[in-house]
Scaffold this motif. Structure first.
Motif, PDB file in Angstrom:
ATOM      1  N   LYS A  47       0.866  -1.175   0.000  1.00  0.00           N
ATOM      2  CA  LYS A  47       0.000   0.000   0.000  1.00  0.00           C
ATOM      3  C   LYS A  47       0.899   1.218   0.000  1.00  0.00           C
ATOM      4  O   LYS A  47       1.923   1.248   0.681  1.00  0.00           O
ATOM      5  N   TYR A  48       0.483   2.243  -0.705  1.00  0.00           N
ATOM      6  CA  TYR A  48       1.296   3.437  -0.876  1.00  0.00           C
ATOM      7  C   TYR A  48       0.723   4.556  -0.028  1.00  0.00           C
ATOM      8  O   TYR A  48      -0.330   5.098  -0.324  1.00  0.00           O
ATOM      9  N   GLU A  49       1.431   4.877   1.049  1.00  0.00           N
ATOM     10  CA  GLU A  49       0.958   5.864   2.021  1.00  0.00           C
ATOM     11  C   GLU A  49       1.367   7.281   1.638  1.00  0.00           C
ATOM     12  O   GLU A  49       0.606   8.221   1.830  1.00  0.00           O
ATOM     13  N   MET A  50       2.599   7.432   1.122  1.00  0.00           N
ATOM     14  CA  MET A  50       3.111   8.755   0.734  1.00  0.00           C
ATOM     15  C   MET A  50       4.131   8.547  -0.373  1.00  0.00           C
ATOM     16  O   MET A  50       5.102   7.798  -0.200  1.00  0.00           O
ATOM     17  N   LEU A  51       3.910   9.196  -1.501  1.00  0.00           N
ATOM     18  CA  LEU A  51       4.824   9.058  -2.633  1.00  0.00           C
ATOM     19  C   LEU A  51       5.309  10.441  -3.023  1.00  0.00           C
ATOM     20  O   LEU A  51       4.551  11.244  -3.560  1.00  0.00           O
ATOM     21  N   ASP A  52       6.586  10.710  -2.729  1.00  0.00           N
ATOM     22  CA  ASP A  52       7.152  12.028  -2.950  1.00  0.00           C
ATOM     23  C   ASP A  52       8.647  11.860  -3.223  1.00  0.00           C
ATOM     24  O   ASP A  52       9.256  10.878  -2.779  1.00  0.00           O
ATOM     25  N   ALA A  53       9.221  12.799  -3.922  1.00  0.00           N
ATOM     26  CA  ALA A  53      10.650  12.743  -4.214  1.00  0.00           C
ATOM     27  C   ALA A  53      11.518  12.983  -2.985  1.00  0.00           C
ATOM     28  O   ALA A  53      12.711  12.722  -3.000  1.00  0.00           O
ATOM     29  N   GLU A  54      10.928  13.467  -1.894  1.00  0.00           N
ATOM     30  CA  GLU A  54      11.674  13.722  -0.663  1.00  0.00           C
ATOM     31  C   GLU A  54      11.465  12.635   0.390  1.00  0.00           C
ATOM     32  O   GLU A  54      12.302  12.461   1.277  1.00  0.00           O
ATOM     33  N   ARG A  55      10.356  11.918   0.308  1.00  0.00           N
ATOM     34  CA  ARG A  55      10.068  10.856   1.279  1.00  0.00           C
ATOM     35  C   ARG A  55       8.992   9.954   0.695  1.00  0.00           C
ATOM     36  O   ARG A  55       7.960  10.437   0.227  1.00  0.00           O
ATOM     37  N   THR A  56       9.248   8.662   0.742  1.00  0.00           N
ATOM     38  CA  THR A  56       8.283   7.677   0.268  1.00  0.00           C
ATOM     39  C   THR A  56       7.951   6.739   1.419  1.00  0.00           C
ATOM     40  O   THR A  56       8.853   6.268   2.114  1.00  0.00           O
ATOM     41  N   VAL A  57       6.662   6.470   1.622  1.00  0.00           N
ATOM     42  CA  VAL A  57       6.223   5.580   2.692  1.00  0.00           C
ATOM     43  C   VAL A  57       5.288   4.541   2.088  1.00  0.00           C
ATOM     44  O   VAL A  57       4.296   4.902   1.429  1.00  0.00           O
ATOM     45  N   ILE A  58       5.621   3.263   2.304  1.00  0.00           N
ATOM     46  CA  ILE A  58       4.778   2.170   1.840  1.00  0.00           C
ATOM     47  C   ILE A  58       4.547   1.202   3.000  1.00  0.00           C
ATOM     48  O   ILE A  58       5.335   1.167   3.948  1.00  0.00           O
ATOM     49  N   SER A  59       3.465   0.434   2.918  1.00  0.00           N
ATOM     50  CA  SER A  59       3.171  -0.506   3.999  1.00  0.00           C
ATOM     51  C   SER A  59       2.696  -1.830   3.427  1.00  0.00           C
ATOM     52  O   SER A  59       2.353  -1.938   2.244  1.00  0.00           O
ATOM     53  N   CYS A  60       2.647  -2.814   4.312  1.00  0.00           N
ATOM     54  CA  CYS A  60       2.265  -4.164   3.930  1.00  0.00           C
ATOM     55  C   CYS A  60       1.707  -4.869   5.153  1.00  0.00           C
ATOM     56  O   CYS A  60       2.313  -4.806   6.229  1.00  0.00           O
TER      57      CYS A  60
END
Length: 139
Positions: free
Chosen positions: A17-30
């Motif tokens: 799952k994609y929580e935050m997609l940015d060139a400065e910070r990316t957050v994904i979960s599972c």
């Protein structure tokens, strides 16, 4: 977000799952389930490596943008805390971004915020079009 970065292959199989997609910070979960475990009943190390590489690769791709594409050249992931169920969240931030390569640092935490793994991914910045894709078996 380009579905090619988020909806294909291993990411789909792992249920990312994609929580935050940015060139400065990316957050994904599972959400961890039985298919994420190895024979001893804990999360397989490859799951951690995949989370680390996916989070870093998406952030690096977003930063590199229309200049071309990025490809991983090294993934070094340390496994710190075993777990067998619950949620894992990977947060990636850039360490270095240059003309030919990038280095991203990634922390993976459990649902209680405890560090379960950490890693870093080195990526090559490539210019020009991507090579043509070969059809998969059955296409």
């Amino acid at each position: 977000m380009d579905g090619e970065l988020t909806d294909a292959g291993l990411a789909q199989v792992l249920g990312l799952k994609y929580e935050m997609l940015d060139a400065e910070r990316t957050v994904i979960s599972c959400e961890i389930g039985p298919s994420h475990l190895q024979a001893h009943g804990i999360v397989h190390g490859g799951v951690y490596c995949a989370l680390v590489e996916t989070a870093a690769s998406i952030g690096a791709t977003l930063w590199w943008g229309k200049r071309g594409r990025v490809v991983g050249t090294a993934n070094q992931t340390d496994f710190l805390r075993p777990m067998s169920c619950g949620q894992l969240t990977a947060s990636a931030v850039p360490v270095h971004r240059g003309r030919s390569q990038q280095l991203w640092s990634v922390e993976v935490v459990d649902g209680d915020g405890r560090l379960t793994a950490r890693g870093q991914v080195r990526l090559a910045n490539l210019t020009g079009p991507a090579p043509a894709r070969r059809p998969a078996d059955g296409d």
